[in-house]
Design an enzyme around this catalytic site. Structure first.
Site, PDB file in Angstrom:
ATOM      1  N   LYS A  20      38.248  38.954  49.917  1.00  0.00           N
ATOM      2  CA  LYS A  20      39.048  40.079  50.445  1.00  0.00           C
ATOM      3  C   LYS A  20      38.574  41.408  49.856  1.00  0.00           C
ATOM      4  CE  LYS A  20      43.646  40.297  49.431  1.00  0.00           C
ATOM      5  NZ  LYS A  20      43.990  41.550  48.736  1.00  0.00           N
ATOM      6  N   ARG A  25      35.611  46.561  50.988  1.00  0.00           N
ATOM      7  CA  ARG A  25      34.604  47.534  50.543  1.00  0.00           C
ATOM      8  C   ARG A  25      33.434  47.603  51.507  1.00  0.00           C
ATOM      9  NH1 ARG A  25      37.818  45.922  46.480  1.00  0.00           N
ATOM     10  NH2 ARG A  25      38.008  47.169  44.570  1.00  0.00           N
ATOM     11  N   GLY A  92      47.405  46.906  49.419  1.00  0.00           N
ATOM     12  CA  GLY A  92      47.306  47.851  48.304  1.00  0.00           C
ATOM     13  C   GLY A  92      45.888  48.376  48.146  1.00  0.00           C
ATOM     14  N   SER A 165      42.475  48.156  36.226  1.00  0.00           N
ATOM     15  CA  SER A 165      42.753  48.029  37.656  1.00  0.00           C
ATOM     16  C   SER A 165      41.553  48.490  38.464  1.00  0.00           C
ATOM     17  CB  SER A 165      43.981  48.866  38.036  1.00  0.00           C
ATOM     18  OG  SER A 165      43.932  49.196  39.412  1.00  0.00           O
ATOM     19  N   GLN A 167      41.531  48.945  41.574  1.00  0.00           N
ATOM     20  CA  GLN A 167      41.952  49.908  42.604  1.00  0.00           C
ATOM     21  C   GLN A 167      41.985  51.319  42.043  1.00  0.00           C
ATOM     22  OE1 GLN A 167      45.537  48.284  44.351  1.00  0.00           O
ATOM     23  NE2 GLN A 167      44.442  46.502  45.125  1.00  0.00           N
ATOM     24  N   ASP A 313      45.299  37.605  40.216  1.00  0.00           N
ATOM     25  CA  ASP A 313      45.865  37.147  41.493  1.00  0.00           C
ATOM     26  C   ASP A 313      46.065  35.624  41.518  1.00  0.00           C
ATOM     27  OD1 ASP A 313      45.765  39.793  42.248  1.00  0.00           O
ATOM     28  OD2 ASP A 313      43.864  39.593  43.322  1.00  0.00           O
TER      29      ASP A 313
HETATM   30  O1  SPQ Z   1      45.225  44.699  47.987  1.00  0.00           O
HETATM   31  P1  SPQ Z   1      46.414  44.197  47.256  1.00  0.00           P
HETATM   32  O2  SPQ Z   1      47.612  44.152  48.171  1.00  0.00           O
HETATM   33  O3  SPQ Z   1      46.717  44.958  45.990  1.00  0.00           O
HETATM   34  O4  SPQ Z   1      46.086  42.661  46.860  1.00  0.00           O
HETATM   35  C1  SPQ Z   1      46.043  41.916  45.619  1.00  0.00           C
HETATM   36  C2  SPQ Z   1      46.165  40.393  46.064  1.00  0.00           C
HETATM   37  O5  SPQ Z   1      46.899  39.615  45.468  1.00  0.00           O
HETATM   38  O6  SPQ Z   1      45.457  40.043  47.001  1.00  0.00           O
HETATM   39  C3  SPQ Z   1      47.099  42.284  44.604  1.00  0.00           C
HETATM   40  F1  SPQ Z   1      48.305  42.093  44.938  1.00  0.00           F
HETATM   41  O7  SPQ Z   1      44.731  41.974  45.018  1.00  0.00           O
HETATM   42  C4  SPQ Z   1      44.210  43.113  44.340  1.00  0.00           C
HETATM   43  C5  SPQ Z   1      44.007  42.785  42.867  1.00  0.00           C
HETATM   44  O8  SPQ Z   1      45.203  42.379  42.244  1.00  0.00           O
HETATM   45  C6  SPQ Z   1      42.895  43.463  44.975  1.00  0.00           C
HETATM   46  C7  SPQ Z   1      42.035  44.358  44.139  1.00  0.00           C
HETATM   47  C8  SPQ Z   1      40.852  45.014  44.732  1.00  0.00           C
HETATM   48  O9  SPQ Z   1      40.326  44.537  45.759  1.00  0.00           O
HETATM   49  O10 SPQ Z   1      40.390  46.036  44.160  1.00  0.00           O
HETATM   50  C9  SPQ Z   1      42.279  44.566  42.795  1.00  0.00           C
HETATM   51  C10 SPQ Z   1      43.437  43.981  42.086  1.00  0.00           C
HETATM   52  O11 SPQ Z   1      44.445  44.956  41.946  1.00  0.00           O
HETATM   53  P2  SPQ Z   1      44.418  46.051  40.743  1.00  0.00           P
HETATM   54  O12 SPQ Z   1      45.734  46.770  40.856  1.00  0.00           O
HETATM   55  O13 SPQ Z   1      44.309  45.268  39.485  1.00  0.00           O
HETATM   56  O14 SPQ Z   1      43.299  46.954  40.965  1.00  0.00           O
END
Ligand code: SPQ
Length: 430
Positions: A20, A25, A92, A165, A167, A313
Site C-alpha cells: 500500500k 507513492r 491517512g 512517522s 507520513q 500496522d
Molecule cells: O494510510 P493510513 O490510513 O495511515 O494507513 C496505515 C495502515 O494501517 O494501513 C496506518 F493506519 O498505515 C500507515 C503507517 O501506519 C502507512 C504509512 C505510509 O505509507 O507512509 C506510514 C505509517 O503511518 P505513520 O503515521 O507512522 O507515518
C-alpha cells in the site's frame, strides 16, 4: 459480513496484493514526474484508488486496470487547481503526503476524507509545513480536516520530529523538493523509507545519515517503470494464521522485505517461529523475497523501542497471535496506535476480549496472556481494515463460528482477503 470457521490447517502457495505504501507513492511520484510511469503490481484497494482519484481531479491522466496503472506525469508544476474538494476516503497516507505536495502548488485546494480521517491528527504535518511558510488551515487551528491549502514559495527547515512517522517525514521532504535550500527531517527511530527509496528511483538526490534524511529544493522527477512487491503488512495476517493453526505451512511469494518493515518477521522468529526468507532480490530499490512459513509453538515476548515503527500496522494481528503463545507478550512504546484508523489499543482490546482472550490495555500498548482458548465471536471491524482482518485470523483458531461485521473496510488494503483465506484454510469440520 465475513464468516470464519475454525481451521484445521492452512496450506498453499500464494501472493498478497501490492504494498500500500509503495502503491501510493508510485502514483504520486508518477504524477509529479516528467514522462510516463508504468506501475505493475499496484494495490487496487480503496486507499490507493483514492490517491488516483485525487490526482485525476488535478488534471493527471491515469489509466488503471486491475494492478496495472499508467500515469502520464506532467512534471511538478503540471497539476491543476481542482474544481471540487479532494476526497482521500480513509487514507491517512494520501492526505498527509498530499498536504506536503499541495503546500508548494500555485493554487488553492480543500482536502478531506471520511469520519475516521476527520478524527486523525493533521497538525503533525501542518505544523512543520507552516514553519516552511505554508498557508494551511483546518478545524482546531489545522489539527483536523477539512484542510484548506494555499500553495506558497517555501523555505527548507531542519525538523526534529517527535515521533517516528513516515507520513510526517514524507510530507516535509516532498514539500522540501520545491523549497529554497535544504530540508532535513530527523526522527527518534527510523520509520519506513519507501519515499526515500522511490525518490531515488525517480532520479532525485536524497541524503540519509542514520535517522536524518535531507533533500535540496528544485529537483525534478523522471517517470519510470515501477513493480510493486507484495505488502508485508498483508502477509502478516497469513503468517499469524500459520503460527496459530497446528500443522500449517505456507509460501508467500514476492513480498517486500524492506528492513524498515520486517519487524513482524523478527518478532515471529524471536517468539520461536520458523520463517525462511528465500530468493532475496531487488525490485526498483526495494528488497523482496519469498517467505516460507511453518507452524511453530510460540513463546511470549516483549515488543518495544525501535522495533515499533517496523511493525506498527501489524500490532493488531501480533496481539491475536500472542493469545496462542506460551506466556505473556508485552507491547510498549506504541502510543501511535491510538491515532490510526481507530484507536487500535482500544479496538484490539474490545474485539479480542470477545473471543475470551485476556488483553489489558496500557498507556502505550497492551499486555496479552498466552495459552488462551478462543471461542468464536460476533466481531465488528469498527471500520478499520486491520482490526477486521486480525479478528478474522483469530476466528481461524477459535472454536465455532466468528462473524466480522463491517468487513468491507478490509478492501482498504487487502481486496480479496476473504477469498484468499478460504483458498488456503481447510475448515476443522470437513
Ligand atoms: O494510510 P493510513 O490510513 O495511515 O494507513 C496505515 C495502515 O494501517 O494501513 C496506518 F493506519 O498505515 C500507515 C503507517 O501506519 C502507512 C504509512 C505510509 O505509507 O507512509 C506510514 C505509517 O503511518 P505513520 O503515521 O507512522 O507515518
Amino acid at each position: 459480513m465475513l464468516r470464519v470457521q475454525k481451521a484445521d490447517k492452512i496450506e498453499g502457495t500464494v501472493r498478497v496484493p501490492g504494498d500500500k505504501s509503495i502503491s501510493h507513492r508510485a502514483v504520486m511520484f508518477g504524477a509529479l514526474a516528467e514522462g510516463t510511469t508504468q506501475i505493475s503490481g499496484f494495490l487496487a484497494g480503496a486507499d490507493c484508488l483514492s490517491t488516483i482519484d485525487c490526482f485525476r481531479r488535478m488534471g493527471i491522466d491515469i489509466v488503471q486496470s486491475g494492478d496495472q496503472v499508467t500515469v502520464h506525469g506532467k512534471g511538478w508544476w503540471g497539476l491543476e487547481e481542482p474544481e471540487r474538494k479532494l476526497d482521500v476516503g480513509n487514507s491517512g497516507t494520501t492526505i498527509r503526503l498530499l498536504t506536503g505536495i499541495l503546500s508548494t502548488q500555485p493554487f488553492h485546494t480543500v482536502i478531506e476524507g471520511d469520519e475516521s480521517i476527520a478524527k486523525r491528527p493533521m497538525r503533525r504535518v501542518v505544523g512543520p509545513l507552516r514553519e516552511m511558510g505554508a498557508k494551511i488551515d483546518g478545524r482546531k487551528n489545522g489539527e483536523f480536516t477539512p484542510l484548506s491549502i494555499r500553495g506558497q514559495e517555501l523555505t527548507g527547515i531542519h525538523y526534529q520530529s517527535p515521533v517516528a512517522s513516515a507520513q510526517i517525514k514524507s510530507a516535509i521532504l516532498l514539500a522540501g523538493l520545491q523549497a529554497k535550500g535544504t530540508t532535513t527531517v530527523e526522527e527518534p527511530h527510523t520509520s519506513r523509507d519507501h519515499t526515500e527509496r522511490m525518490l531515488r528511483a525517480f532520479g532525485v538526490e536524497v541524503k540519509t545519515e542514520g535517522t536524518r534524511v535531507s533533500v535540496s529544493g528544485g529537483q525534478t522527477l523522471k517517470g519510470r517503470a515501477i513493480t510493486v512487491p507484495g505488502d508485508i503488512s498483508s502477509a502478516a495476517f497469513l503468517i499469524a494464521a500459520v503460527m496459530m493453526v497446528p500443522g500449517s505451512s505456507l509460501v508467500i511469494e514476492q513480498v517486500g522485505i524492506n528492513p524498515t518493515r520486517t519487524g513482524i518477521i523478527d518478532v515471529v522468529k524471536a517468539m520461536g517461529g520458523r520463517i525462511e526468507i528465500v530468493g532475496e532480490r531487488v525490485l526498483n530499490e526495494e528488497p523482496v523475497a519469498d517467505l516460507h512459513v511453518y507452524h511453530s509453538q510460540l513463546s511470549g515476548t516483549v515488543i518495544e523501542g525501535d522495533l515499533i515503527p517496523r511493525l506498527i500496522d501489524e500490532i493488531p494481528v501480533i496481539a491475536v497471535m500472542a493469545t496462542q503463545a506460551s506466556g505473556q507478550t508485552i507491547i510498549r512504546d506504541a502510543a501511535e496506535l491510538k491515532v490510526k484508523e481507530t484507536d487500535r489499543i482500544a479496538t484490539v482490546v474490545s474485539q479480542l476480549t470477545k473471543f475470551g482472550a485476556k488483553v489489558t490495555p496500557t498507556e502505550d500498548g497492551m499486555v496479552i496472556e498466552g495459552n488462551t482458548k478462543l471461542t468464536g465471536a460476533a466481531i465488528d471491524s469498527m471500520g478499520d481494515h486491520r482490526i477486521g482482518m486480525a479478528m478474522a485470523i483469530a476466528g481461524l483458531a477459535a472454536e465455532g463460528e466468528t462473524t466480522v461485521a463491517n468487513a468491507e473496510a478490509i478492501n482498504v488494503s487487502f481486496p480479496g482477503f476473504a477469498e484468499l483465506l478460504a483458498s488456503i484454510s481447510k475448515p476443522a469440520h470437513s
